[in-house]
Design a protein around this motif. Structure first.
Motif, PDB file in Angstrom:
ATOM      1  N   LYS A 174       0.827  -1.209   0.000  1.00  0.00           N
ATOM      2  CA  LYS A 174       0.000   0.000   0.000  1.00  0.00           C
ATOM      3  C   LYS A 174       0.857   1.252   0.000  1.00  0.00           C
ATOM      4  O   LYS A 174       0.537   2.223  -0.688  1.00  0.00           O
ATOM      5  N   GLN A 175       1.943   1.238   0.768  1.00  0.00           N
ATOM      6  CA  GLN A 175       2.866   2.381   0.755  1.00  0.00           C
ATOM      7  C   GLN A 175       3.493   2.546  -0.614  1.00  0.00           C
ATOM      8  O   GLN A 175       3.632   3.661  -1.123  1.00  0.00           O
ATOM      9  N   SER A 176       3.859   1.443  -1.206  1.00  0.00           N
ATOM     10  CA  SER A 176       4.474   1.493  -2.527  1.00  0.00           C
ATOM     11  C   SER A 176       3.489   1.982  -3.582  1.00  0.00           C
ATOM     12  O   SER A 176       3.874   2.688  -4.516  1.00  0.00           O
ATOM     13  N   ARG A 177       2.234   1.665  -3.436  1.00  0.00           N
ATOM     14  CA  ARG A 177       1.208   2.153  -4.364  1.00  0.00           C
ATOM     15  C   ARG A 177       1.022   3.663  -4.206  1.00  0.00           C
ATOM     16  O   ARG A 177       0.847   4.379  -5.183  1.00  0.00           O
ATOM     17  N   ASN A 178       1.077   4.133  -2.956  1.00  0.00           N
ATOM     18  CA  ASN A 178       0.853   5.562  -2.717  1.00  0.00           C
ATOM     19  C   ASN A 178       1.940   6.431  -3.309  1.00  0.00           C
ATOM     20  O   ASN A 178       1.680   7.579  -3.661  1.00  0.00           O
ATOM     21  N   ILE A 179       3.145   5.928  -3.392  1.00  0.00           N
ATOM     22  CA  ILE A 179       4.196   6.729  -4.012  1.00  0.00           C
ATOM     23  C   ILE A 179       4.453   6.271  -5.447  1.00  0.00           C
ATOM     24  O   ILE A 179       5.487   6.574  -6.025  1.00  0.00           O
ATOM     25  N   ALA A 180       3.520   5.544  -6.001  1.00  0.00           N
ATOM     26  CA  ALA A 180       3.482   5.171  -7.421  1.00  0.00           C
ATOM     27  C   ALA A 180       4.620   4.260  -7.853  1.00  0.00           C
ATOM     28  O   ALA A 180       5.043   4.275  -9.005  1.00  0.00           O
ATOM     29  N   LEU A 181       5.102   3.436  -6.943  1.00  0.00           N
ATOM     30  CA  LEU A 181       6.063   2.421  -7.362  1.00  0.00           C
ATOM     31  C   LEU A 181       5.334   1.191  -7.889  1.00  0.00           C
ATOM     32  O   LEU A 181       5.844   0.484  -8.747  1.00  0.00           O
ATOM     33  N   LEU A 182       4.196   0.942  -7.336  1.00  0.00           N
ATOM     34  CA  LEU A 182       3.350  -0.166  -7.804  1.00  0.00           C
ATOM     35  C   LEU A 182       2.027   0.405  -8.297  1.00  0.00           C
ATOM     36  O   LEU A 182       1.552   1.424  -7.786  1.00  0.00           O
ATOM     37  N   ALA A 183       1.442  -0.262  -9.254  1.00  0.00           N
ATOM     38  CA  ALA A 183       0.160   0.184  -9.789  1.00  0.00           C
ATOM     39  C   ALA A 183      -0.976  -0.324  -8.913  1.00  0.00           C
ATOM     40  O   ALA A 183      -0.879  -1.392  -8.308  1.00  0.00           O
ATOM     41  N   PHE A 184      -2.043   0.466  -8.847  1.00  0.00           N
ATOM     42  CA  PHE A 184      -3.227   0.022  -8.115  1.00  0.00           C
ATOM     43  C   PHE A 184      -3.940  -1.076  -8.894  1.00  0.00           C
ATOM     44  O   PHE A 184      -4.406  -2.042  -8.336  1.00  0.00           O
ATOM     45  N   ALA A 185      -4.036  -0.899 -10.196  1.00  0.00           N
ATOM     46  CA  ALA A 185      -4.675  -1.885 -11.059  1.00  0.00           C
ATOM     47  C   ALA A 185      -4.063  -1.757 -12.449  1.00  0.00           C
ATOM     48  O   ALA A 185      -3.540  -0.702 -12.816  1.00  0.00           O
ATOM     49  N   THR A 186      -4.156  -2.816 -13.185  1.00  0.00           N
ATOM     50  CA  THR A 186      -3.630  -2.777 -14.542  1.00  0.00           C
ATOM     51  C   THR A 186      -4.714  -2.293 -15.493  1.00  0.00           C
ATOM     52  O   THR A 186      -5.908  -2.437 -15.230  1.00  0.00           O
ATOM     53  N   ARG A 187      -4.299  -1.734 -16.578  1.00  0.00           N
ATOM     54  CA  ARG A 187      -5.257  -1.267 -17.587  1.00  0.00           C
ATOM     55  C   ARG A 187      -5.462  -2.343 -18.637  1.00  0.00           C
ATOM     56  O   ARG A 187      -4.523  -3.006 -19.049  1.00  0.00           O
ATOM     57  N   TYR A 188      -6.693  -2.454 -19.055  1.00  0.00           N
ATOM     58  CA  TYR A 188      -7.009  -3.400 -20.128  1.00  0.00           C
ATOM     59  C   TYR A 188      -7.614  -2.673 -21.286  1.00  0.00           C
ATOM     60  O   TYR A 188      -8.224  -1.685 -21.212  1.00  0.00           O
TER      61      TYR A 188
END
Length: 113
Positions: free
Chosen positions: A99-113
């Motif tokens: 969750k921390q990594s998502r907040n600073i945009a290192l990981l995506a919340f969801a992938t785009r299709y």
């Protein structure tokens, strides 16, 4: 007429009915040994162990994206511990790090299709 008696006993005289031993198709064949599904092959499932406990990783960093990506599903969901085998303590730390990594945009919340 008066001498005729029915050969079947009345319902009160009958013993409590039990399930018939055989169904409409006849008696069931015995299952082969080795599991509930049959097939003769024994079902084996490897015991899941916590990766962090075995490798003695105590702190899970939110910056370690490669590690965290292994615990995020294709659609962006955090993989539950029943699938990964991670223990409860490390799963909590792992989800916090994701969750921390998502907040600073290192990981995506969801992938785009």
């Amino acid at each position: 007429m008066a001498d005729e008696t029915t050969s079947t006993p009345s319902p009160e005289q009958q013993a409590p009915s039990s399930r018939p031993s055989s169904g409409p198709g006849g008696p069931r064949p015995a299952r082969p040994a080795g599991g509930p599904g049959g097939g003769g092959r024994k079902f084996f499932r490897r015991k899941k162990v916590c990766k962090f406990c075995t490798e003695k990783i105590d702190a899970i960093s939110y910056r370690d994206v490669r590690l965290l990506q292994g615990f995020v599903a294709e659609r962006g969901k955090i993989v539950p511990r029943r699938l990964t085998g991670v223990c409860t303590r490390h799963q909590r730390r792992l989800s916090q790090a994701i969750k921390q990594s998502r907040n600073i945009a290192l990981l995506a919340f969801a992938t785009r299709y």
